[in-house]
Design an enzyme around this catalytic site. Structure first.
Site, PDB file in Angstrom:
ATOM      1  N   HIS A  22      42.592  31.783  25.395  1.00 48.87           N
ATOM      2  CA  HIS A  22      41.686  31.449  26.505  1.00 48.87           C
ATOM      3  C   HIS A  22      40.303  32.042  26.302  1.00 48.87           C
ATOM      4  O   HIS A  22      39.295  31.407  26.592  1.00 48.87           O
ATOM      5  CB  HIS A  22      42.257  31.927  27.836  1.00 48.87           C
ATOM      6  N   ASP A  56      50.727  25.551  33.300  1.00 49.48           N
ATOM      7  CA  ASP A  56      49.277  25.348  33.193  1.00 49.48           C
ATOM      8  C   ASP A  56      48.913  23.887  33.419  1.00 49.48           C
ATOM      9  O   ASP A  56      47.816  23.582  33.875  1.00 49.48           O
ATOM     10  CB  ASP A  56      48.783  25.764  31.798  1.00 49.48           C
ATOM     11  N   HIS A  91      41.522  41.239  81.679  1.00 47.54           N
ATOM     12  CA  HIS A  91      42.710  40.665  81.030  1.00 47.54           C
ATOM     13  C   HIS A  91      43.878  40.638  82.012  1.00 47.54           C
ATOM     14  O   HIS A  91      44.620  39.665  82.088  1.00 47.54           O
ATOM     15  CB  HIS A  91      43.102  41.494  79.792  1.00 47.54           C
ATOM     16  N   GLN A 125      47.995  32.320  25.737  1.00 47.30           N
ATOM     17  CA  GLN A 125      47.141  33.028  26.678  1.00 47.30           C
ATOM     18  C   GLN A 125      45.943  33.641  25.963  1.00 47.30           C
ATOM     19  O   GLN A 125      44.813  33.578  26.440  1.00 47.30           O
ATOM     20  CB  GLN A 125      47.951  34.112  27.389  1.00 47.30           C
ATOM     21  N   GLU A 147      49.170  38.013  35.982  1.00 52.68           N
ATOM     22  CA  GLU A 147      48.916  36.656  36.484  1.00 52.68           C
ATOM     23  C   GLU A 147      50.119  35.761  36.140  1.00 52.68           C
ATOM     24  O   GLU A 147      50.668  35.087  36.993  1.00 52.68           O
ATOM     25  CB  GLU A 147      47.640  36.116  35.817  1.00 52.68           C
ATOM     26  N   HIS A 148      50.497  35.756  34.853  1.00 50.19           N
ATOM     27  CA  HIS A 148      51.673  35.002  34.407  1.00 50.19           C
ATOM     28  C   HIS A 148      52.721  35.988  33.908  1.00 50.19           C
ATOM     29  O   HIS A 148      52.396  36.890  33.132  1.00 50.19           O
ATOM     30  CB  HIS A 148      51.322  34.072  33.238  1.00 50.19           C
TER      31      HIS A 148
END
Lengths: 425, 425
Positions: free
Chosen positions: A258, A356, A415, A255, A322-323
């Site tokens: 990245h 991934d 209505h 990670q 996120e992960h």
């Protein structure tokens, strides 16, 4: 690395803060780019290719011959790998298409939902330091499964004016033929407004740098939808005494590589695993080609020794990663406690890179604590769920009074009248 | 009314345009309101109640006694009606909770999704000309079914500082106890930032005027999610020779009475139905208490005679109506052709007000052509779908090579290493 041993709960809220991003004021620039694309269409995109990507491009359209060429340039191993990934991603996303379930809520009143594709979608694939052909699979496969009629892909050209071959190959494999050489905010503008070549779409997907992120936000003013708000990528790993430090370290680094703004968090109840994972990270990072980025990401990352796995999961829920990797043995016990996460990896062999690339789950996931209120991309992201209802004469007789009373109480007599006029007949 | 007889397709794009809204520049005002709520919390809200709602409120908290009082003030018929509506809405939304489906994409690689509630949600219920207690049901019921832990409801007080009894009753029936007297942009600010009394939430739902809409947009900068972008309400009715003009007229008017900015569209293939529906609209509108609003809405509304039902559905897809009524006989044939719509009402007895109140479907739907890229509110709106994956040792052996090859081709060697280090063990 920031090392914490049994931090008191009072400071957890500080620990789960994301690094503050440098908020450059780029909205004026984004507006200019949209205006320029609106005025000059393809010519604007060609100009931006020159200006921002140092690329001479006569047209933004990727020709069929270029796509064919790309196929020839990809070696067979990579082709087979991409095909296996495609198969798994297809299998998992196809399972997300629910059967239509008709519900009779009152005798004679039947309600149900049907999926309809978002007709026109745009996929943005960044250029830059890594050619993310895997993201082509993650977005084009569900778009196709959903039945989206027009799928447009934009990605910036390299300095010689070409697109990465693996990106073109993956796109072709997924049946995408509308590919355009344009990147950054101008690509988002093109898919939002439309140019002579690039079709205007209803929803835009895909990652990108801060210009792309800002452009996607800006595009919403034009009525375009986007996949989700974005931030730097992140992983949180929870380990117990049976976790394998080298594996944890490798996952944290996958990670961290990245980008220098990525963040990784490590939590364990076991002192030995704690110390050995830190050592393994320091060891493994040395050999990485993207060592510099990973090291910068590590500087802002936390390694936390914590007193129980319950507490670790609680911390993780507060962080909303996120992960999330649960490299622990008692999975059944802790899975139900997970409240906020994008995608969860279970046990010692479920490394994040599996998801991934090739296990089948989507890698377009909510970052920056958005896992509290957003899901990752799935088949759902490419469809609208339309509700249908059919009331028989009997159905309206059974339900009519209720509708009349409620409409009247809200002061909406037209209505009410829509029911009364039918009941009278 | 705008009347079109067999309009040529060239002008369809003009016909499906929504009336252009007066775009007041209110963003500066919204920012000020957020700042004020941030600085002064409850006191700011009390001040805004005085300023914008002419209401003296000592506290923004609705006391339990007020809720109990409300229950006593509601007549039994309305209670029973609200209860029947609740039952149907619950039945339909409960059916939207899918069973967990574990998919083995490769031998030893298992992927699935699990729903988790958005933990904290905010519901905004407008005051104004109609007390929309039905919207309480439409938002609180799925929030409860989803398992949202904290459900906050904000609604403006009337001039005497009270909340409409039916709103309080509906909230209580749905188990909501955190109710606050605050409306407009300040209510959205309170749920976004939090005050001494009003909890901060992760996602905000509900309709409102242009200030509320702008505030919801603005709130997203704070990381809050919203249900969907909003615009004025609308209906499109498609009729054939067996449609009943009085019914069509009543349905068109039930939408037109919402507000002067509402829009209704009528399409039919039958000249007699066309003329009689227009007459019936002119007749029925006279008797409506909200005659003035409905008449203004009708001024901008279109009545179109068209040459085939296929063309009518095509026109509707281009318009992408919030509500679509197919008052035709050949339903099975035309349902699959529907591409863009929020909610669809089938046959002569499925009036829009059924779905507005009690059939079970949600009435929080995409307007302003957002039905092209957004779904209406459903159980999905209150959950995140988290993906899970478990790879056994064998699973990683089966998939490892593929991941390694793809990661290497993307230049992400730490991603590759996370697999290699495991395969080596």
């Amino acid at each position: 690395m920031k090392i914490y041993r049994y931090p008191s709960r009072d400071i957890w809220t500080d620990l789960v803060q994301r690094p503050v991003l440098e908020q450059k004021e780029i909205s004026a620039l984004i507006a200019e780019i949209f205006d320029e694309v609106d005025r000059n269409g393809d010519q604007a995109l060609i100009g931006f290719n020159r200006k921002f990507d140092q690329a001479e491009t006569e047209t933004v359209i990727v020709a069929e011959a270029e796509i064919k060429d790309a196929e020839n340039r990809i070696n067979n191993d990579l082709k087979l790998a991409i095909q296996q990934a495609k198969e798994n991603i297809s299998k998992f996303h196809a399972s997300q298409n629910p059967e239509i379930q008709k519900i009779e809520t009152t005798k004679g009143v039947v309600c149900w939902r049907e999926n309809r594709p978002v007709e026109k979608v745009g996929i943005y694939i960044p250029g830059g330091t890594a050619p993310l052909f895997s993201t082509v699979l993650m977005l084009a496969i569900p778009a196709n499964l959903a039945g989206c009629k027009e799928i447009v892909l934009c990605t910036p050209p390299d300095k010689s004016g070409n697109i990465n071959s693996a990106i073109l190959y993956a796109a072709k494999l997924c049946g995408i033929s509308k590919i355009f050489k344009t990147g950054g905010a101008q690509a988002i503008a093109a898919m939002t407004i439309g140019t002579e070549s690039v079709p205007k779409v209803y929803k835009i997907f895909g990652p990108g740098n801060q210009f792309v992120v800002a452009a996607k936000e800006y595009a919403q003013q034009y009525g375009v939808a986007i996949d989700m708000p974005a931030g730097p990528s992140e992983v949180l790993v929870i380990a117990d005494e049976q976790s394998i430090p080298e594996f944890c370290a490798a996952d944290l680094l996958s990670q961290a590589e990245h980008g220098s703004d990525s963040q990784v968090v490590f939590l364990t109840t076991d002192l030995k695993v704690f110390n050995e994972t830190i050592q393994a990270v320091e060891q493994q990072v040395k050999d990485l080609p993207r060592n510099e980025m990973a090291s910068k990401a590590l500087e802002k990352s936390s390694f936390v020794l914590i007193d129980s796995l319950e507490a670790a999961v609680e911390f993780s829920n507060l962080y909303a990663p996120e992960h999330l990797i649960l490299a622990i043995s008692e999975l059944e016990k802790y899975i139900p406690m997970i409240k906020n996460a994008g995608s969860v990896f279970l046990g010692n062999y479920s490394c994040e890179s599996a998801g991934d690339y090739a296990s089948g789950t989507n890698h377009t996931l909510p970052t920056n604590a958005y896992a509290r209120n957003y899901s990752g991309v799935s088949l759902d992201s490419f469809v609208k769920k339309i509700t249908f209802q059919h009331l028989s004469k009997e159905g309206l007789q059974n339900l009519g009074k209720t509708i009349e009373i409620m409409a009247e109480a809200e002061g909406l007599l037209a209505h009410k009248n829509a029911v009364s006029i039918r009941l009278k007949k």
